[in-house]
Design a protein around this motif. Structure first.
Motif, PDB file in Angstrom:
ATOM      1  N   LYS A 115     -17.215   4.583 -11.982  1.00  0.00           N
ATOM      2  CA  LYS A 115     -17.533   5.731 -11.288  1.00  0.00           C
ATOM      3  C   LYS A 115     -18.449   6.798 -11.735  1.00  0.00           C
ATOM      4  O   LYS A 115     -19.254   7.299 -10.881  1.00  0.00           O
ATOM      5  CB  LYS A 115     -15.837   6.256 -11.021  1.00  0.00           C
ATOM      6  CG  LYS A 115     -16.053   7.658 -10.024  1.00  0.00           C
ATOM      7  CD  LYS A 115     -14.454   7.855 -10.013  1.00  0.00           C
ATOM      8  CE  LYS A 115     -14.665   9.356  -9.458  1.00  0.00           C
ATOM      9  NZ  LYS A 115     -13.987  10.237  -9.650  1.00  0.00           N
ATOM     10  N   LEU A 134     -12.687   1.890  -5.359  1.00  0.00           N
ATOM     11  CA  LEU A 134     -13.057   1.382  -6.674  1.00  0.00           C
ATOM     12  C   LEU A 134     -11.556   0.924  -7.265  1.00  0.00           C
ATOM     13  O   LEU A 134     -10.705   1.671  -7.587  1.00  0.00           O
ATOM     14  CB  LEU A 134     -13.344   2.559  -7.527  1.00  0.00           C
ATOM     15  CG  LEU A 134     -14.784   3.312  -7.001  1.00  0.00           C
ATOM     16  CD1 LEU A 134     -15.086   4.388  -8.122  1.00  0.00           C
ATOM     17  CD2 LEU A 134     -15.963   2.384  -7.248  1.00  0.00           C
ATOM     18  N   ILE A 141     -19.475  11.622  -5.601  1.00  0.00           N
ATOM     19  CA  ILE A 141     -18.121  11.005  -5.274  1.00  0.00           C
ATOM     20  C   ILE A 141     -17.176  12.249  -5.461  1.00  0.00           C
ATOM     21  O   ILE A 141     -17.348  12.889  -6.449  1.00  0.00           O
ATOM     22  CB  ILE A 141     -17.851   9.811  -6.144  1.00  0.00           C
ATOM     23  CG1 ILE A 141     -19.062   8.674  -6.017  1.00  0.00           C
ATOM     24  CG2 ILE A 141     -16.572   9.428  -6.074  1.00  0.00           C
ATOM     25  CD1 ILE A 141     -18.714   7.677  -7.078  1.00  0.00           C
ATOM     26  N   TYR A 160     -12.247   7.193  -2.879  1.00  0.00           N
ATOM     27  CA  TYR A 160     -12.810   8.530  -2.943  1.00  0.00           C
ATOM     28  C   TYR A 160     -13.541   8.878  -1.623  1.00  0.00           C
ATOM     29  O   TYR A 160     -14.327   7.697  -1.354  1.00  0.00           O
ATOM     30  CB  TYR A 160     -13.656   8.478  -4.174  1.00  0.00           C
ATOM     31  CG  TYR A 160     -12.680   8.256  -5.622  1.00  0.00           C
ATOM     32  CD1 TYR A 160     -12.001   9.373  -6.402  1.00  0.00           C
ATOM     33  CD2 TYR A 160     -12.723   6.933  -5.903  1.00  0.00           C
ATOM     34  CE1 TYR A 160     -11.417   9.044  -7.377  1.00  0.00           C
ATOM     35  CE2 TYR A 160     -11.960   6.886  -7.197  1.00  0.00           C
ATOM     36  CZ  TYR A 160     -11.306   7.851  -7.893  1.00  0.00           C
ATOM     37  OH  TYR A 160     -10.736   7.424  -8.988  1.00  0.00           O
ATOM     38  N   HIS A 208     -13.314   3.639 -14.273  1.00  0.00           N
ATOM     39  CA  HIS A 208     -13.827   5.198 -14.831  1.00  0.00           C
ATOM     40  C   HIS A 208     -15.430   5.357 -15.198  1.00  0.00           C
ATOM     41  O   HIS A 208     -15.812   6.054 -14.697  1.00  0.00           O
ATOM     42  CB  HIS A 208     -12.635   5.938 -15.549  1.00  0.00           C
ATOM     43  CG  HIS A 208     -12.802   5.479 -16.910  1.00  0.00           C
ATOM     44  ND1 HIS A 208     -12.123   4.301 -17.425  1.00  0.00           N
ATOM     45  CD2 HIS A 208     -13.430   5.966 -18.086  1.00  0.00           C
ATOM     46  CE1 HIS A 208     -12.181   4.257 -18.597  1.00  0.00           C
ATOM     47  NE2 HIS A 208     -13.119   5.117 -19.290  1.00  0.00           N
TER      48      HIS A 208
END
Length: 129
Positions: free
Chosen positions: A45, A95, A59, A75, A42
């Motif tokens: 990202k 991811l 994203i 994503y 996370h």
């Protein structure tokens, strides 16, 4: 605002992800949990999303889990062209979290074909595959 699929910026997306991964300071996204240093996807990202803003990309929030497995996250990546009233989906980014605290990053096109390299992110660094 409409969303269309347009792969014109797909190579730019893959190159931007590659540049980000080459410059990534892994220590910033690693946390100690469950007895080992684990890559926090996370955080990766968030940092990648901020980096892609320079390319007018973002994203998406919609996540697809391959085979129904929660650690396999895909994503959409959107390109926001200037002066056009549409958003273009230029590809997808995977991811994925591994079983031993590692992470995997790769880009795909609309037909699930890989675009660019696959990156394995571990607490000690990034390996391009």
């Amino acid at each position: 605002m409409r969303i269309v699929y347009d792969d014109t910026m797909q190579e730019t997306m893959a190159e931007a992800v590659g540049e980000f991964m080459d410059a990534l300071n892994v220590e910033e996204i690693v946390r100690y949990e469950w007895g080992t240093d684990s890559v926090q996807m996370h955080l990766l990202k968030e940092k990648l999303g901020a980096y892609l803003e320079y390319y007018r990309m973002s994203i998406g929030r919609t996540v697809t889990h391959a085979h129904g497995i929660g650690n396999n996250c895909q994503y959409p990546v959107y390109y926001h062209p200037e002066g056009v009233d549409e958003i273009q989906q230029c590809g997808n980014i995977n991811l994925n979290s591994g079983l031993y605290g590692e992470g995997f990053v790769s880009c795909e096109d609309y037909n699930r074909n890989r675009v660019g390299a696959v990156y394995e992110v571990r607490a000690c660094g990034v390996v391009r595959k």
